[in-house]
Design a protein around this motif. Structure first.
Motif, PDB file in Angstrom:
ATOM      1  N   ASN A 328       0.819  -1.236   0.000  1.00 51.76           N
ATOM      2  CA  ASN A 328       0.000   0.000   0.000  1.00 51.76           C
ATOM      3  C   ASN A 328       0.850   1.284   0.000  1.00 51.76           C
ATOM      4  OD1 ASN A 328      -2.367  -1.665   0.245  1.00 51.76           O
ATOM      5  ND2 ASN A 328      -1.951  -1.807   2.439  1.00 51.76           N
ATOM      6  N   ARG A 329       1.893   1.291  -0.767  1.00 50.76           N
ATOM      7  CA  ARG A 329       2.783   2.453  -0.774  1.00 50.76           C
ATOM      8  C   ARG A 329       2.080   3.714  -1.263  1.00 50.76           C
ATOM      9  NH1 ARG A 329       7.918   2.391  -4.637  1.00 50.76           N
ATOM     10  NH2 ARG A 329       6.242   2.685  -6.152  1.00 50.76           N
ATOM     11  N   ASP A 418      -0.231  -3.895   5.900  1.00 54.49           N
ATOM     12  CA  ASP A 418       0.630  -5.004   5.469  1.00 54.49           C
ATOM     13  C   ASP A 418       0.038  -6.336   5.900  1.00 54.49           C
ATOM     14  OD1 ASP A 418       2.540  -3.392   4.322  1.00 54.49           O
ATOM     15  OD2 ASP A 418       4.217  -4.274   5.399  1.00 54.49           O
ATOM     16  N   THR A 419      -0.337  -6.396   7.166  1.00 51.80           N
ATOM     17  CA  THR A 419      -0.854  -7.649   7.729  1.00 51.80           C
ATOM     18  C   THR A 419      -2.104  -8.107   6.983  1.00 51.80           C
ATOM     19  OG1 THR A 419      -0.005  -6.996   9.901  1.00 51.80           O
ATOM     20  CG2 THR A 419      -1.653  -8.749   9.845  1.00 51.80           C
ATOM     21  N   THR A 420      -3.000  -7.158   6.712  1.00 59.37           N
ATOM     22  CA  THR A 420      -4.241  -7.485   6.009  1.00 59.37           C
ATOM     23  C   THR A 420      -3.956  -8.025   4.612  1.00 59.37           C
ATOM     24  OG1 THR A 420      -5.435  -5.759   7.222  1.00 59.37           O
ATOM     25  CG2 THR A 420      -6.426  -6.550   5.167  1.00 59.37           C
ATOM     26  N   LYS A 421      -3.075  -7.342   3.893  1.00 64.69           N
ATOM     27  CA  LYS A 421      -2.804  -7.751   2.519  1.00 64.69           C
ATOM     28  C   LYS A 421      -2.044  -9.067   2.455  1.00 64.69           C
ATOM     29  CE  LYS A 421      -1.986  -5.634  -1.916  1.00 64.69           C
ATOM     30  NZ  LYS A 421      -1.770  -4.355  -2.632  1.00 64.69           N
ATOM     31  N   ARG A 426      -1.849 -14.900   1.399  1.00 65.77           N
ATOM     32  CA  ARG A 426      -1.735 -16.266   1.902  1.00 65.77           C
ATOM     33  C   ARG A 426      -2.977 -17.082   1.560  1.00 65.77           C
ATOM     34  NH1 ARG A 426       2.061 -19.801   3.647  1.00 65.77           N
ATOM     35  NH2 ARG A 426       3.104 -18.199   4.905  1.00 65.77           N
ATOM     36  N   THR A 427      -4.145 -16.450   1.629  1.00 65.74           N
ATOM     37  CA  THR A 427      -5.393 -17.132   1.255  1.00 65.74           C
ATOM     38  C   THR A 427      -5.379 -17.487  -0.228  1.00 65.74           C
ATOM     39  OG1 THR A 427      -6.612 -15.934   2.975  1.00 65.74           O
ATOM     40  CG2 THR A 427      -7.902 -16.916   1.183  1.00 65.74           C
ATOM     41  N   ALA A 468       8.540 -10.975  -5.318  1.00 68.10           N
ATOM     42  CA  ALA A 468       8.975  -9.739  -4.659  1.00 68.10           C
ATOM     43  C   ALA A 468       8.069  -9.364  -3.495  1.00 68.10           C
ATOM     44  CB  ALA A 468       9.008  -8.599  -5.680  1.00 68.10           C
ATOM     45  N   TYR A 469       6.825  -9.830  -3.517  1.00 73.38           N
ATOM     46  CA  TYR A 469       5.886  -9.519  -2.446  1.00 73.38           C
ATOM     47  C   TYR A 469       5.779 -10.627  -1.412  1.00 73.38           C
ATOM     48  CZ  TYR A 469       4.408  -5.274  -4.716  1.00 73.38           C
ATOM     49  OH  TYR A 469       4.404  -4.015  -5.250  1.00 73.38           O
ATOM     50  N   ILE A 470       6.370 -11.781  -1.712  1.00 71.12           N
ATOM     51  CA  ILE A 470       6.233 -12.924  -0.805  1.00 71.12           C
ATOM     52  C   ILE A 470       7.557 -13.284  -0.131  1.00 71.12           C
ATOM     53  CG2 ILE A 470       5.736 -15.408  -0.719  1.00 71.12           C
ATOM     54  CD1 ILE A 470       3.623 -14.877  -2.927  1.00 71.12           C
TER      55      ILE A 470
END
Length: 624
Positions: A328-329, A418-421, A426-427, A468-470
């Motif tokens: 969410n930058r 971050d945690t939410t996304k 992960r889902t 890059a996001y994981i």
């Protein structure tokens, strides 16, 4: 004309003639030869001079694809303890040197032969230029008297590399080698780091007794012309080696690194102290010497300002820092009242500056003035623009703000996003794809099993964009991607350089199946040089990053389709160990990855050919 006028004219003519003769004597080396000896019996060669300078500058590796033009350099380097690492493509040699430069803080060095050997490096050199990596490219060349006369592999190499390099030089005599190489190495590291290029004509590298055989004329013209040709060739040979082996200083020259002024720093201290919602965007440039990465990490933690990390700065704050924000930058930048661009550029990665809030105070720090102010005439304006080193700026800023720390509520609010996304990602990783494995699940498994000392090399598009996001780099200087140029094919070279710099680290290459084709042959290099790495290939038989937009926009998948090729078999053929992983292996996925890690630790370069399906997961560029 009277007598005095005639004398004046004759004096002028004589002066011009004398000046012309002196200039000709200088150009032919006659004046130099009067005071410096040519040692015709010496077995030494120019390659030894190159090796002496490189050793004095702490160079440990020279990457190459061998060619006769440069053999003396390679032989001499090996003799003085510099490791010669030969690759299967010249571009890989330069990519490997680039990785060494990024991870070691020294200049990376690649040596390739003349003509096509050099042209094969152009993309890799341009990538190093845009990634601001200090790199020395050594190239062979036709003999000094044969250039432009149709010699084998003779082209105008200097003109080719001038737009790509900070400094280009063609050595003309053996005595020029030491000062030229010293100068090039200093320029590569000064200001904004980047590549430099030196070409060595073949007659400046081989010993006198070998070169002299090439200067003999079998059937010289008769008469005065024949005598002149023989004299000219002999003089050229003597000048080539005149003073060649005199003692010269080979130590490093001073390196110039721009720094923020005290006044600029004080202004920034005041701006940060008043900010309620500051944000730092950290770019690759912040990892450059001379400031150690650990010092920068401590400075950022002391400031407590939420950070978005891009390029080589990924991992700067470790795996799970409370001030490292990954998602969410764009939303964070809309809220921020102060933004520090520490080596980050307002190019396509920041929508040319349009993502910055016009009401925000902006501190921009960059060694390169053109990058510092890029697009500031259109979409954004810096409050303070500092042409200086980003890493040392952050350390000094932290010292100036000692006792001041950003309110924890601000980074915590961003971290919750971050945690939410990440939960959502992960889902998505548990969703079944129509065919094969879910790539997100594969990447989550890799992230869970990756050792704490791992280095991640990113080489690809769609699969790597998800990675890059994981995947979370465990520490500073543990992520390598091409940078702003977005070059495919860096994987083999980057991994080779990384493994040599950090032999105890696990080195993971995250490949797309398209990008793998550029450097899959380097598995042979990993095997021969005992530099085992782990390659994870996301094989969806497609250039998916292109296909995603080409098909809906233009209605055709032309040129985007690949095949589910047996890349694991290729790995076996090059002396490595390959695994094919499909949907039937889903329950054993982590076990197979663990086995690959074990194979790697036992000395085998390992490739996981993972058949993956299509997902709707799309994220932005990896090179932020």
């Amino acid at each position: 004309m009277d007598y005095e006028a005639l004398c004046t004219v004759l004096g002028c003519v004589s002066g011009i003639a004398a000046s012309g003769l002196l200039f000709a004597a200088y150009r032919l080396g006659l004046l130099y030869q009067l005071f410096h000896k040519t040692e015709t019996k010496s077995p030494r060669h120019g390659g030894e001079s190159v090796a002496e300078v490189l050793r004095a500058h702490g160079i440990k590796y020279v990457f190459t694809l061998v060619g006769g033009h440069i053999s003396p350099i390679l032989v001499a380097c090996e003799k003085v303890g510099i490791r010669i690492v030969d690759t299967r493509h010249e571009a890989t040699a330069v990519f490997a040197a680039d990785a060494v430069a990024r991870l070691s803080g020294t200049v990376g060095v690649a040596a390739v032969t003349a003509g096509p050997g050099l042209t094969n490096t152009v993309t890799a050199v341009k990538n190093a230029q845009m990634a601001e990596s200090p790199l020395l490219l050594i190239g062979g060349a036709a003999g000094t008297l044969l250039q432009g006369r149709g010699a084998l592999q003779d082209i105008d190499q200097i003109s080719l590399f001038k737009p790509l390099c900070k400094f280009c030089a063609s050595v003309r005599t053996v005595r020029e080698i030491v000062p030229t190489v010293r100068k090039a190495l200093a320029i590569a590291q000064s200001g904004t780091p980047g590549p430099v290029f030196i070409e060595f004509p073949i007659d400046t590298l081989y010993p006198y007794h070998i070169v002299s055989k090439e200067f003999g004329v079998k059937n010289p013209p008769k008469g005065l012309m024949g005598k002149f040709v023989s004299w000219y060739l002999n003089n050229h040979l003597m000048n080539l080696f005149a003073g060649a082996w005199e003692l010269r200083d080979v130590s490093p020259l001073p390196v110039n690194i721009p720094q923020a002024t005290d006044d600029q720093l004080q202004t920034c201290i005041e701006l940060v102290s008043r900010a309620k919602k500051p944000v730092i965007l950290l770019g690759s440039q912040a990892t450059l010497p001379p400031t150690p990465a650990d010092d920068i990490r401590k400075a950022l933690e002391d400031l407590g300002i939420p950070c978005f990390l891009g390029g080589m700065s990924r991992g700067m704050l470790g795996k799970d820092s409370p001030i490292h924000i990954r998602q969410n930058r764009r939303d964070a930048l809309k809220e921020a009242d102060l933004v520090i661009l520490a080596g980050t550029v307002c190019d396509f990665r920041l929508s040319y500056g349009r993502v910055l809030n016009r009401r925000s105070k902006i501190i921009a720090v960059n060694r390169d003035r053109s990058q510092l102010l890029k697009n500031s005439d259109m979409f954004w304006k810096p409050t303070v623009a500092i042409q200086g080193d980003a890493g040392s700026f952050l350390v000094n800023l932290s010292k100036g703000l000692k006792g001041h720390r950003c309110s924890e509520e601000w980074p915590q609010s961003l971290k919750s996003g971050d945690t939410t996304k990440e939960k959502a990602n992960r889902t998505k990783a548990e969703d079944k794809t129509d065919h094969h494995l879910n790539p997100l699940k594969v990447l989550h498994c890799v992230d869970e099993l990756m050792s704490e000392n791992s280095i991640i090399v990113a080489d690809g598009g769609d699969f790597v964009g998800s990675a890059a996001y994981i995947l979370k780099p465990r520490g500073p200087l543990r992520w390598l991607d091409p940078g702003a140029f977005g070059t495919l094919g860096v994987g083999g070279g980057f991994a080779l350089g990384a493994k040599l710099c950090r032999p105890d680290s696990e080195v993971w290459i995250i490949y797309g199946d398209g990008s793998l084709g550029y450097s899959v042959a380097e598995i042979d290099t990993f095997t021969r040089h005992k530099t085992p790495v782990i390659a994870v290939v996301g094989n969806d038989a497609c250039w998916s990053q292109i296909s995603r937009e080409q098909v809906p926009m233009l209605g055709s998948n032309v040129a985007c389709g690949l095949a589910f090729s047996d890349y694991h078999v290729v790995a076996d053929g090059y002396g490595g160990k390959g695994y094919l992983i499909g949907r039937e292996d889903e329950d054993n996925l982590c076990d197979i990855i663990k086995q690959a890690q074990k194979d790697c630790h036992e000395g085998k370069a390992t490739l996981l050919n993972v058949l993956i399906g299509k997902t709707n997961f799309r994220e932005g560029s990896i090179s932020v």
